[in-house]
Structures are given as C-alpha cells and as structure tokens.
Motif scaffolding. Structure first.
Motif, PDB file in Angstrom:
ATOM      1  N   LYS A  37       0.855  -1.182   0.000  1.00  0.00           N
ATOM      2  CA  LYS A  37       0.000   0.000   0.000  1.00  0.00           C
ATOM      3  C   LYS A  37       0.890   1.231   0.000  1.00  0.00           C
ATOM      4  O   LYS A  37       1.763   1.364   0.849  1.00  0.00           O
ATOM      5  N   LEU A  38       0.675   2.104  -0.967  1.00  0.00           N
ATOM      6  CA  LEU A  38       1.399   3.370  -1.023  1.00  0.00           C
ATOM      7  C   LEU A  38       0.804   4.303   0.022  1.00  0.00           C
ATOM      8  O   LEU A  38      -0.415   4.457   0.096  1.00  0.00           O
ATOM      9  N   THR A  39       1.654   4.928   0.838  1.00  0.00           N
ATOM     10  CA  THR A  39       1.144   5.828   1.871  1.00  0.00           C
ATOM     11  C   THR A  39       0.911   7.234   1.339  1.00  0.00           C
ATOM     12  O   THR A  39       0.246   8.025   1.984  1.00  0.00           O
ATOM     13  N   GLY A  40       1.489   7.552   0.190  1.00  0.00           N
ATOM     14  CA  GLY A  40       1.392   8.900  -0.350  1.00  0.00           C
ATOM     15  C   GLY A  40       2.496   9.809   0.168  1.00  0.00           C
ATOM     16  O   GLY A  40       2.600  10.962  -0.214  1.00  0.00           O
ATOM     17  N   GLU A  41       3.343   9.290   1.035  1.00  0.00           N
ATOM     18  CA  GLU A  41       4.450  10.047   1.610  1.00  0.00           C
ATOM     19  C   GLU A  41       5.760   9.577   0.983  1.00  0.00           C
ATOM     20  O   GLU A  41       5.817   8.543   0.328  1.00  0.00           O
TER      21      GLU A  41
END
Length: 116
Positions: free
Chosen positions: A90-94
């Motif tokens: 899962k990409l955290t967006g950070e």
C-alpha cells in the motif's frame, strides 16, 4: 431579481468542493494498493546510522518500508540481508528519506510471500 437562484448555485458549488476535497484527502482508493509485486526485500542498515533501512525494489521502482531487520526476520534467510519476494503493498502517499538523503516512496506491506 430572484435571490433563491444565486443561493442555490452557491450551495451546489460549496457541496461540490466539499465532495471533491473528501475524495482527494480521504482517499483509500484501490490505486494506492499494488498486488503481486515481485522484487527484492533488503535490509540496508539502520537509517539513523546513514543506512537505507528496509527497501523493496521492483523492476520499475524502489520503495522504503517501515521497521528494522528484526521486524522481517521471518523472510530473510539466516545471515542474509536480501530475499526475493512477492508482495502486496500500500502506497502511503508520503516519501521517506534514507541514508544520505535518498528519498523513496513510502509503503506498508499488506502481504509478503517468499519468491521462488
């Protein structure tokens, strides 16, 4: 001049902006999850000592994952610091900064399987 029309337009505009903001900032979309990613899971020394920590390198990208080697002991062969795996991430967006300022997209692992 009918005052109800401008109020109605403003109400729709505000509602649309709120809906859009919720969909951007509260996103938990399936685009943030990548399934069956084949790559190398590696321990590269503690980030506090200029190491890169846990990295997951696929053909197209290298990601930074949280934790230290002990958190992933079940996946690494004895006395080895890298292993081929298939993972759902899962990409955290950070982004996460490792080593000498190298930045990587940050991920969390949903599932890790030892590759063949």
């Amino acid at each position: 001049m009918n005052l109800k029309t401008p109020k109605l337009i403003i109400l729709f505009l505000i509602g649309g902006l709120l809906f859009q903001a919720c969909s951007i900032f509260g996103s938990n979309s399936s685009e943030d999850v990548l399934f069956d990613q084949t790559g190398t899971l590696s321990w590269n020394g503690p980030p506090a000592a200029d190491g890169a920590g846990i990295l997951f390198e696929t053909k197209s990208k290298t990601y930074g994952a949280p934790g230290n080697r002990e958190d992933y002991n079940d996946y690494f062969p004895e006395n080895k610091n890298q292993v081929q795996v298939i993972a759902d991430i899962k990409l955290t967006g950070e982004t996460t900064t490792r080593g000498w300022g190298s930045e990587y997209p940050e991920i969390t692992f949903l599932e890790i399987k030892i590759g063949k």
